[in-house]
Design a protein around this motif. Structure first.
Motif, PDB file in Angstrom:
ATOM      1  N   GLN A 334       0.831  -1.202   0.000  1.00  0.00           N
ATOM      2  CA  GLN A 334       0.000   0.000   0.000  1.00  0.00           C
ATOM      3  C   GLN A 334       0.867   1.254   0.000  1.00  0.00           C
ATOM      4  O   GLN A 334       0.659   2.182  -0.798  1.00  0.00           O
ATOM      5  CB  GLN A 334      -0.922   0.019   1.218  1.00  0.00           C
ATOM      6  CG  GLN A 334      -1.846   1.218   1.254  1.00  0.00           C
ATOM      7  CD  GLN A 334      -2.372   1.518   2.651  1.00  0.00           C
ATOM      8  OE1 GLN A 334      -1.627   1.887   3.555  1.00  0.00           O
ATOM      9  NE2 GLN A 334      -3.672   1.347   2.834  1.00  0.00           N
ATOM     10  N   ASN A 426      -7.211   4.209   0.926  1.00  0.00           N
ATOM     11  CA  ASN A 426      -7.075   2.853   0.388  1.00  0.00           C
ATOM     12  C   ASN A 426      -7.276   1.828   1.486  1.00  0.00           C
ATOM     13  O   ASN A 426      -6.993   2.094   2.658  1.00  0.00           O
ATOM     14  CB  ASN A 426      -5.686   2.683  -0.241  1.00  0.00           C
ATOM     15  CG  ASN A 426      -5.405   1.266  -0.679  1.00  0.00           C
ATOM     16  OD1 ASN A 426      -4.805   0.506   0.067  1.00  0.00           O
ATOM     17  ND2 ASN A 426      -5.848   0.915  -1.867  1.00  0.00           N
ATOM     18  N   LEU A 428      -7.303  -2.760   2.119  1.00  0.00           N
ATOM     19  CA  LEU A 428      -7.029  -4.093   1.569  1.00  0.00           C
ATOM     20  C   LEU A 428      -7.375  -5.148   2.607  1.00  0.00           C
ATOM     21  O   LEU A 428      -7.125  -4.964   3.795  1.00  0.00           O
ATOM     22  CB  LEU A 428      -5.551  -4.202   1.182  1.00  0.00           C
ATOM     23  CG  LEU A 428      -5.004  -5.540   0.697  1.00  0.00           C
ATOM     24  CD1 LEU A 428      -3.810  -5.319  -0.241  1.00  0.00           C
ATOM     25  CD2 LEU A 428      -4.563  -6.465   1.847  1.00  0.00           C
ATOM     26  N   THR A 664      -8.027 -11.625  -2.301  1.00  0.00           N
ATOM     27  CA  THR A 664      -7.632 -10.319  -1.782  1.00  0.00           C
ATOM     28  C   THR A 664      -8.439  -9.214  -2.443  1.00  0.00           C
ATOM     29  O   THR A 664      -8.514  -9.150  -3.678  1.00  0.00           O
ATOM     30  CB  THR A 664      -6.126 -10.070  -2.038  1.00  0.00           C
ATOM     31  OG1 THR A 664      -5.372 -11.140  -1.460  1.00  0.00           O
ATOM     32  CG2 THR A 664      -5.686  -8.741  -1.435  1.00  0.00           C
ATOM     33  N   VAL A 666      -9.110  -5.027  -2.827  1.00  0.00           N
ATOM     34  CA  VAL A 666      -8.464  -3.720  -2.683  1.00  0.00           C
ATOM     35  C   VAL A 666      -9.425  -2.637  -3.165  1.00  0.00           C
ATOM     36  O   VAL A 666     -10.050  -2.777  -4.222  1.00  0.00           O
ATOM     37  CB  VAL A 666      -7.159  -3.639  -3.503  1.00  0.00           C
ATOM     38  CG1 VAL A 666      -6.465  -2.295  -3.271  1.00  0.00           C
ATOM     39  CG2 VAL A 666      -6.221  -4.787  -3.167  1.00  0.00           C
ATOM     40  N   THR A 668      -9.762   1.807  -3.578  1.00  0.00           N
ATOM     41  CA  THR A 668      -9.107   3.114  -3.512  1.00  0.00           C
ATOM     42  C   THR A 668     -10.106   4.207  -3.894  1.00  0.00           C
ATOM     43  O   THR A 668     -10.889   4.039  -4.829  1.00  0.00           O
ATOM     44  CB  THR A 668      -7.902   3.182  -4.475  1.00  0.00           C
ATOM     45  OG1 THR A 668      -6.966   2.166  -4.126  1.00  0.00           O
ATOM     46  CG2 THR A 668      -7.211   4.539  -4.395  1.00  0.00           C
ATOM     47  N   ALA A 689      -6.205   0.287  -7.940  1.00  0.00           N
ATOM     48  CA  ALA A 689      -6.285  -0.779  -6.929  1.00  0.00           C
ATOM     49  C   ALA A 689      -5.461  -2.012  -7.296  1.00  0.00           C
ATOM     50  O   ALA A 689      -4.773  -2.584  -6.449  1.00  0.00           O
ATOM     51  CB  ALA A 689      -7.749  -1.182  -6.721  1.00  0.00           C
ATOM     52  N   PHE A 693      -2.525  -4.983  -5.234  1.00  0.00           N
ATOM     53  CA  PHE A 693      -2.661  -6.441  -5.192  1.00  0.00           C
ATOM     54  C   PHE A 693      -1.410  -7.098  -5.765  1.00  0.00           C
ATOM     55  O   PHE A 693      -0.870  -8.054  -5.184  1.00  0.00           O
ATOM     56  CB  PHE A 693      -3.895  -6.870  -5.997  1.00  0.00           C
ATOM     57  CG  PHE A 693      -3.985  -8.353  -6.235  1.00  0.00           C
ATOM     58  CD1 PHE A 693      -4.534  -9.193  -5.273  1.00  0.00           C
ATOM     59  CD2 PHE A 693      -3.531  -8.912  -7.429  1.00  0.00           C
ATOM     60  CE1 PHE A 693      -4.613 -10.564  -5.494  1.00  0.00           C
ATOM     61  CE2 PHE A 693      -3.609 -10.276  -7.654  1.00  0.00           C
ATOM     62  CZ  PHE A 693      -4.159 -11.106  -6.681  1.00  0.00           C
TER      63      PHE A 693
END
Length: 743
Positions: A334, A426, A428, A664, A666, A668, A689, A693
């Motif tokens: 990140q 952001n 995650l 996962t 993510v 933003t 995003a 990842f």
């Protein structure tokens, strides 16, 4: 008092009278002390610790949050205190403590009468010294809520209580246990650092068993005055005190004089790492977890003998699924990319008036001002709107967040709000799709400055990451990923016609349509399977937010959390079995008794063949779709699927990636949806995003100890696959109806 003779000499009778008076005085004093001690023992001056209290001494012990790989993620505390066992404490610490604080510790039974007499003489001649043994100090630490009294009237009965309690402690505990309890409870200063474990970590970033003689001497030296001998504020005094402790260790025979002299020449060599709730790994996760645990205790009526558990004082152990190494990788990824993306955002808006380009900017700024702590404080002081406005337009000193580190600056408070509004946020979350265990949780960009968690609490429009739910319903109903549909506009019975987006001309297979996130083909599919079916599946897959049953549902206009969306995609990988994302395993009290054990919910939401086909469809996004930069830019050519998502006006960028062992998610975007990239090339999920990842997964794959294998593919169904994935296998002339039914 007596009669003198003519020669000014005392007669034998006078001497007898004098001696009798002296003995009467001594006897009276002795009787007075005995009576006072008896009155203290009978609790006339206040309650003494009971046998049960002595067997279970209470202290403000920090609750520890542990990761799945047995790392300490952090603590909740009033006093930063974590206990250790005797065997885990370096002998250097114990030797330094005994040599300095209580040389006869191993010989007395809680009270050192010879020391009391010596200290009395010293104090009589003006040399102030304390006479408490280690056991007496422990009694004060454990059973005196107010600490040491400074008034003589109050200190005397407190001292007598200490004496009695010290004797009782000595009867019930070994010397090793006493010195361990003492070192676990004593104050080492610096950010409420209590106990040798916290002190070793705070001052030297090590563990108590690894403390060298000079390090141990410094820590023991601090005990004589946490302010006066602070190595942070007064390093010269701390150094002198450390060397005095080393001298006493040599005098007591724990070091040779040569060793002591050698250690005295060393600098302090601090590795100062104060423990702070705003610092360390998984700050957002730890904050959310604390509130969640408190909620669990309340809902399930889990208490401590009728009293609510206090996470800051009761020394619990909370076992989580977070992997500390993977958490670190997620935070690093990140930080690495958001610095780049924020620079893109700043350059993108450079020289452009926010007031003219964003119609709602004034309202957003006003709302931000009214939500600030500064505004609430000024309003509480009775300031008028004009006075508050003037204050917000007056430059003042403040500390602000940047991706290069916090900086101290002078700026108008109103300008600081503008600055924060233009910062990209952001989040995650990464989880094991089979067990549901959450491995990494990054709730925001900086917990100290922006405490709102965007993993579980944050709800944002999901955009095209919602499209796989429509395709899953279609596959479940017999549609083939090879089915070809013309990419033309679709109108629903209510007259709604979705916008085209980035339309690819011609006929496309369902796999191609999902890969390139085509709106018209997805709309055609939704029209076939029905809005209610898609909404129902979306909810079954763990989306807890409100979803309106409108034809636009496939575009993801509804809000959802990263937590829910990541959990939903895990069902595709886990043979159609949705396992509730789990981050809390169990909670134990300070004695190791299990107070709570988590049992995640599990539900079969998709046919396992449908789930497998969806992994194949999502791999198409990476192989030849909106996620291809995973391959050509980041070199991830192994089996990976995923879906990008971009909401209206590029307000939200998403990427949810799936691998056989990890899913996962993510996200933003800015704090307010009206502030965003002005071009899709920058604001789309593939740019805002997906790179995070990629950077996260590259780190994970590089560490083979994590067991996340790079070149394994998604598990096939246990039953033979009846859905054709090779579109070349269809004979020329096969109808779309046949492909729909997979004939």
């Amino acid at each position: 008092m007596w009669i003198k003779t003519e020669n000014n000499k005392l007669t034998p009778q006078d001497i007898r009278r004098y001696n009798w008076f002296v003995w009467k005085f001594i006897g009276a004093c002795f009787a007075f002390v005995v009576i006072i001690i008896l009155l203290t023992a009978f609790e006339i001056f206040g309650k003494l610790p009971s046998f049960r209290d002595l067997e279970n001494p209470k202290s403000n012990q920090a609750t520890i949050v542990l990761s799945s790989d047995k790392q300490e993620l952090g603590t909740y505390y009033v006093e930063n205190r974590s206990n250790v066992n005797y065997k885990d404490i370096s002998p250097n610490v114990i030797n330094a403590l005994v040599a300095t604080e209580d040389k006869r510790f191993y010989d007395h039974s809680g009270i050192d009468f010879s020391r009391i007499f010596t200290i009395f003489i010293h104090n009589l001649f003006g040399s102030k010294q304390g006479g408490s043994t280690i056991t007496q100090q422990l009694a004060l630490n454990l059973f005196s809520e107010k600490g040491r009294e400074h008034s003589f009237i109050k200190r005397l009965p407190q001292k007598l209580k200490e004496l009695i309690t010290a004797v009782r402690i000595e009867r019930r505990y070994t010397k090793e246990e006493i010195i361990t309890m003492y070192l676990n409870t004593v104050d080492f200063g610096a950010y409420s650092t209590f106990g040798i474990k916290s002190a070793a970590r705070t001052y030297f970033n090590t563990t108590p068993d690894k403390l060298s003689p000079d390090q141990a001497a410094l820590l023991v030296g601090i005990l004589n005055g946490t302010g006066k001998y602070s190595p942070i504020r007064h390093p010269d005094k701390a150094l002198a005190r450390r060397n005095l402790v080393l001298t006493r260790m040599a005098e007591a025979g724990y070091l040779s004089s040569g060793q002591a002299d050698e250690f005295k020449l060393k600098p302090l060599n601090l590795d100062f790492r104060p423990v702070d709730h705003n610092e360390g790994l998984a700050t957002y996760f730890r904050d959310y977890l604390k509130r969640d645990v408190q909620k669990i205790f309340e809902e399930k009526s889990i208490d401590n003998n009728g009293k609510p558990y206090d996470l800051d004082r009761d020394g619990l152990k909370i076992y989580t699924t977070i992997n500390a190494t993977m958490q670190e990788y997620a935070e690093e990824a990140q930080k690495e990319y958001m610095r780049i993306l924020q620079n893109q955002f700043n350059q993108h808006w450079k020289g452009i008036s926010l007031w003219k380009s964003i119609p709602t900017f004034k309202a957003l700024l006003d709302a931000g001002m009214r939500r600030s702590d500064r505004y609430r404080e000024l309003r509480a002081e009775g300031k008028s709107d004009e006075e508050i406005k003037a204050d917000f337009n007056t430059p003042t000193k403040m500390n602000i967040f940047t991706w290069k580190g916090d900086i101290d600056t002078t700026m108008k408070p109103i300008d600081s709000i503008v600055y924060c509004k233009m910062l990209l946020r952001n989040s995650l979350m990464s989880m094991d799709p089979t067990t549901g265990y959450v491995k990494a949780w990054v709730g925001g960009i900086n917990f100290e400055h922006f405490k709102y968690d965007q993993v579980k609490q944050g709800m944002r429009q999901v955009g095209s990451t919602a499209k796989p739910f429509t395709y899953a319903v279609a596959i479940e109903n017999g549609y083939s990923p090879c089915m070809v549909i013309p990419n033309v506009p679709v109108t629903f019975p209510d007259g709604y016609t979705p916008a085209s987006g980035d339309t690819r001309a011609g006929d496309l297979t369902l796999r191609q349509a999902l890969g390139w996130s085509q709106n018209w083909i997805t709309a055609a599919l939704l029209k076939e399977v029905g809005v209610p079916a898609v909404v129902e599946l979306t909810k079954k897959m763990g989306i807890t937010s409100q979803i309106e049953p409108y034809p636009s549902v496939f575009l993801g206009p509804f809000d959802a959390s990263v937590f829910d969306m990541t959990g939903a995609y895990s069902a595709f990988v886990n043979h159609g079995l949705w396992t509730e994302p789990t981050y809390l395993l169990r909670i134990e009290d300070h004695n190791g008794n299990v107070l709570y054990e988590n049992k995640p919910k599990v539900a079969q939401v998709l046919n396992e063949q449908t789930a497998y086909v969806m992994t194949y469809m999502l791999k198409g996004v990476i192989e030849d779709g909106t996620g291809t930069r995973l391959k050509y830019r980041y070199g991830l050519n192994n089996p990976i699927g995923g879906k990008t998502g971009t909401t209206q006006n590029n307000s939200d960028g998403w990427f949810i990636g799936i691998t056989p062992q990890l899913v996962t998610g993510v996200w933003t975007g800015c704090e307010d949806r009206d502030i965003h990239f002005r071009s899709t090339s920058l604001g789309e999920g593939a740019n805002s995003a997906l790179p995070i990842f990629a950077m996260y997964m590259k780190r994970v794959y590089a560490n083979t100890d994590l067991g996340i294998k790079k070149n394994v593919d998604f598990d096939q169904p246990k039953t033979p696959l009846t859905i054709t994935l090779d579109c070349n296998a269809y004979q020329p002339g096969t109808t779309e109806a046949d492909k729909k039914l997979n004939f």
